[in-house]
Design a protein around this motif. Structure first.
Motif, PDB file in Angstrom:
ATOM      1  N   UNK A 196      -2.518  13.932  -7.406  1.00 31.79           N
ATOM      2  CA  UNK A 196      -2.236  12.643  -6.749  1.00 31.79           C
ATOM      3  C   UNK A 196      -1.807  11.603  -7.777  1.00 31.79           C
ATOM      4  N   UNK A 197      -0.871  10.735  -7.375  1.00 24.46           N
ATOM      5  CA  UNK A 197      -0.316   9.734  -8.297  1.00 24.46           C
ATOM      6  C   UNK A 197       0.058   8.493  -7.498  1.00 24.46           C
ATOM      7  N   UNK A 198      -0.623   7.388  -7.742  1.00 19.99           N
ATOM      8  CA  UNK A 198      -0.337   6.146  -7.015  1.00 19.99           C
ATOM      9  C   UNK A 198       0.992   5.541  -7.464  1.00 19.99           C
ATOM     10  N   UNK A 199       1.743   5.010  -6.516  1.00 20.32           N
ATOM     11  CA  UNK A 199       2.926   4.215  -6.826  1.00 20.32           C
ATOM     12  C   UNK A 199       2.946   2.998  -5.898  1.00 20.32           C
ATOM     13  N   UNK A 200       3.344   1.854  -6.451  1.00 21.82           N
ATOM     14  CA  UNK A 200       3.308   0.587  -5.734  1.00 21.82           C
ATOM     15  C   UNK A 200       4.724   0.195  -5.328  1.00 21.82           C
ATOM     16  N   UNK A 201       4.885  -0.207  -4.074  1.00 24.46           N
ATOM     17  CA  UNK A 201       6.186  -0.573  -3.508  1.00 24.46           C
ATOM     18  C   UNK A 201       6.558  -1.986  -3.973  1.00 24.46           C
ATOM     19  N   UNK A 202       7.768  -2.154  -4.527  1.00 23.46           N
ATOM     20  CA  UNK A 202       8.114  -3.438  -5.140  1.00 23.46           C
ATOM     21  C   UNK A 202       8.102  -4.622  -4.171  1.00 23.46           C
ATOM     22  N   UNK A 203       8.523  -4.490  -2.904  1.00 24.11           N
ATOM     23  CA  UNK A 203       8.344  -5.636  -2.011  1.00 24.11           C
ATOM     24  C   UNK A 203       6.876  -6.022  -1.839  1.00 24.11           C
ATOM     25  N   UNK A 204       5.956  -5.050  -1.906  1.00 24.67           N
ATOM     26  CA  UNK A 204       4.529  -5.367  -1.841  1.00 24.67           C
ATOM     27  C   UNK A 204       4.075  -6.094  -3.104  1.00 24.67           C
ATOM     28  N   UNK A 205       4.686  -5.754  -4.243  1.00 18.21           N
ATOM     29  CA  UNK A 205       4.355  -6.470  -5.480  1.00 18.21           C
ATOM     30  C   UNK A 205       4.765  -7.935  -5.358  1.00 18.21           C
ATOM     31  N   UNK A 206       6.014  -8.164  -4.940  1.00 16.36           N
ATOM     32  CA  UNK A 206       6.490  -9.541  -4.802  1.00 16.36           C
ATOM     33  C   UNK A 206       5.660 -10.334  -3.824  1.00 16.36           C
ATOM     34  N   UNK A 207       5.354  -9.727  -2.673  1.00 17.25           N
ATOM     35  CA  UNK A 207       4.538 -10.415  -1.673  1.00 17.25           C
ATOM     36  C   UNK A 207       3.141 -10.687  -2.201  1.00 17.25           C
ATOM     37  N   UNK A 208       2.597  -9.734  -2.956  1.00 16.04           N
ATOM     38  CA  UNK A 208       1.267  -9.917  -3.529  1.00 16.04           C
ATOM     39  C   UNK A 208       1.230 -11.018  -4.565  1.00 16.04           C
ATOM     40  N   UNK A 209       2.238 -11.077  -5.429  1.00 17.02           N
ATOM     41  CA  UNK A 209       2.286 -12.147  -6.430  1.00 17.02           C
ATOM     42  C   UNK A 209       2.427 -13.510  -5.762  1.00 17.02           C
ATOM     43  N   UNK A 210       3.201 -13.564  -4.686  1.00 13.61           N
ATOM     44  CA  UNK A 210       3.332 -14.831  -3.951  1.00 13.61           C
ATOM     45  C   UNK A 210       1.986 -15.277  -3.391  1.00 13.61           C
ATOM     46  N   UNK A 230      -2.946   7.282  -2.832  1.00 13.00           N
ATOM     47  CA  UNK A 230      -2.064   8.189  -3.575  1.00 13.00           C
ATOM     48  C   UNK A 230      -1.783   9.479  -2.806  1.00 13.00           C
ATOM     49  N   UNK A 231      -0.546   9.931  -2.912  1.00 19.19           N
ATOM     50  CA  UNK A 231      -0.148  11.263  -2.471  1.00 19.19           C
ATOM     51  C   UNK A 231       0.078  12.131  -3.707  1.00 19.19           C
ATOM     52  N   UNK A 232       0.278  13.417  -3.492  1.00 17.66           N
ATOM     53  CA  UNK A 232       0.660  14.291  -4.597  1.00 17.66           C
ATOM     54  C   UNK A 232       2.170  14.227  -4.797  1.00 17.66           C
ATOM     55  N   UNK A 233       2.614  14.680  -5.960  1.00 12.22           N
ATOM     56  CA  UNK A 233       4.048  14.740  -6.203  1.00 12.22           C
ATOM     57  C   UNK A 233       4.765  15.536  -5.135  1.00 12.22           C
ATOM     58  N   UNK A 234       4.186  16.690  -4.752  1.00 16.63           N
ATOM     59  CA  UNK A 234       4.811  17.507  -3.709  1.00 16.63           C
ATOM     60  C   UNK A 234       4.965  16.732  -2.408  1.00 16.63           C
ATOM     61  N   UNK A 235       3.959  15.924  -2.062  1.00 16.44           N
ATOM     62  CA  UNK A 235       4.019  15.160  -0.816  1.00 16.44           C
ATOM     63  C   UNK A 235       5.085  14.068  -0.876  1.00 16.44           C
ATOM     64  N   UNK A 236       5.188  13.383  -2.019  1.00 14.87           N
ATOM     65  CA  UNK A 236       6.248  12.376  -2.163  1.00 14.87           C
ATOM     66  C   UNK A 236       7.629  13.022  -2.041  1.00 14.87           C
ATOM     67  N   UNK A 237       7.803  14.164  -2.705  1.00 14.27           N
ATOM     68  CA  UNK A 237       9.109  14.820  -2.686  1.00 14.27           C
ATOM     69  C   UNK A 237       9.449  15.315  -1.289  1.00 14.27           C
ATOM     70  N   UNK A 238       8.429  15.740  -0.560  1.00 15.63           N
ATOM     71  CA  UNK A 238       8.667  16.142   0.825  1.00 15.63           C
ATOM     72  C   UNK A 238       9.133  14.979   1.680  1.00 15.63           C
ATOM     73  N   UNK A 239       8.534  13.787   1.471  1.00 12.34           N
ATOM     74  CA  UNK A 239       8.976  12.610   2.213  1.00 12.34           C
ATOM     75  C   UNK A 239      10.412  12.231   1.843  1.00 12.34           C
ATOM     76  N   UNK A 240      10.744  12.371   0.568  1.00  7.56           N
ATOM     77  CA  UNK A 240      12.071  11.958   0.105  1.00  7.56           C
ATOM     78  C   UNK A 240      13.169  12.906   0.569  1.00  7.56           C
ATOM     79  N   UNK A 280      -5.030   7.316 -10.004  1.00  7.69           N
ATOM     80  CA  UNK A 280      -5.484   6.710  -8.755  1.00  7.69           C
ATOM     81  C   UNK A 280      -5.705   5.222  -8.951  1.00  7.69           C
ATOM     82  N   UNK A 281      -5.066   4.421  -8.119  1.00  8.29           N
ATOM     83  CA  UNK A 281      -5.075   2.963  -8.237  1.00  8.29           C
ATOM     84  C   UNK A 281      -5.684   2.378  -6.973  1.00  8.29           C
TER      85      UNK A 281
END
Length: 320
Positions: A196-210, A230-240, A280-281
């Motif tokens: 599993x590997x957490x990744x943060x969506x950039x619009x969520x970053x901007x909204x969070x900083x605001x 977090x999802x696993x790498x395999x799960x992210x790649x499946x979504x993509x 994990x974040x």
């Protein structure tokens, strides 16, 4: 009227922060190396583009004059040498400019200063960097905390995991997954796609900083910005890929070989620990306090792909 100043407004996090502040009805001073980068030719209502070199104290002070809230969202070339040279200078100039203006400082940070962590990363995770870039980040945090404790800086820190999103050209996920899928190529994951590997969506970053710059409940603390579980790498790649494309995993040996020839691979190698163990974040404190939910990965990845595909289409037609 509160004056919000976004330092580094043309990077992906800066752009998303400006957009979130404008969506909230706030006036924004968008600071970049060149005002043209902030759309000065046809500035949007409520956005004032300003050119400044944040490595120069006088230039930074002028950009921050009259600020009520400043956001440090600056991006630097991904080299330890550039980080050691420029990060302390830029942050010191931002601190001095905010103190002179009486402004609140919202500092956008990553997780490099934590170093390897067993279990989820939280706001109380100790600062124990093991990389050169992590050491720079830790030094900057010490600079900020000293300014807060000794000089009265009004400081709030927002931290994110690895990020991805529409137009996030420096994101590892965008480069190895989004952009490759948009080009019809198999996406890649580094080292172990079962973790599993957490990744943060950039619009969520901007909204969070605001939120951190406009909600008094956030003041004076460090917050983990909204990030989906977090999802696993395999799960992210499946979504993509939607199952349409195979995917590949880059081995450590390939990365080490690449580091002999490519500076990017050399600079990334010291951060390999982030992909060889669960990463994990935990952003639950922010989500509970402010009632904000992170964007689901299926939605964020789909939007990032739409953006990348539209960009490729526009470039293809522009080039004939």
């Amino acid at each position: 009227m509160t004056t919000h100043v976004v330092l580094g407004s043309t990077g992906v996090v800066g752009r998303e922060t400006v957009a979130a502040l404008r969506a909230g009805g706030h006036e924004v001073r968008a600071v970049s190396r060149t005002a043209s980068g902030s759309a000065s030719a046809s500035p949007e209502p409520g956005i004032t583009p300003v050119a400044a070199d944040l490595r120069d104290a006088a230039s930074a002070a002028a950009a921050l004059a009259g600020a009520d809230v400043a956001y440090v969202t600056v991006g630097l070339p991904y080299t330890a040498a550039a980080w050691r040279r420029d990060w302390p200078v830029i942050v010191q100039n931002a601190v001095d400019g905010c103190l002179a203006a009486g402004a609140r400082l919202v500092y956008f940070d990553n997780v490099y200063a934590y170093g390897p962590v067993e279990g989820p990363m939280t706001e109380s995770t100790p600062i124990r960097p093991t990389s050169r870039k992590g050491a720079v980040r830790a030094d900057v945090l010490q600079l900020l905390e000293s300014a807060r404790d000794d000089r009265g800086l009004d400081l709030t820190i927002g931290r994110a995991a690895d990020f991805y999103g529409p137009g996030a050209s420096t994101s590892v996920f965008n480069m190895f997954v989004i952009d490759r899928v948009a080009a019809g190529k198999p996406p890649m994951w580094m080292f172990d796609a079962t973790l599993p590997h957490s990744i943060t969506y950039t619009p969520d970053i901007g909204a969070g900083l605001a939120v951190l710059g406009t909600d008094d409940r956030a003041r004076g603390r460090t917050w983990h910005l909204p990030t989906a579980p977090a999802l696993t790498g395999d799960e992210y790649l499946g979504l993509a890929t939607g199952g349409r494309l195979p995917h590949r995993t880059m081995s450590m040996g390939t990365m080490r070989l690449g580091s002999l020839f490519a500076s990017g691979a050399r600079e990334s190698l010291e951060m390999a620990y982030q992909y060889t163990a669960p990463y994990l974040f935990d952003s639950s404190a922010f989500e509970r306090e402010f009632g904000v939910a992170p964007t689901p990965y299926a939605e964020g990845i789909a939007e990032s792909l739409r953006y990348a595909e539209a960009l490729r289409y526009a470039e293809a037609h522009r080039n004939g």
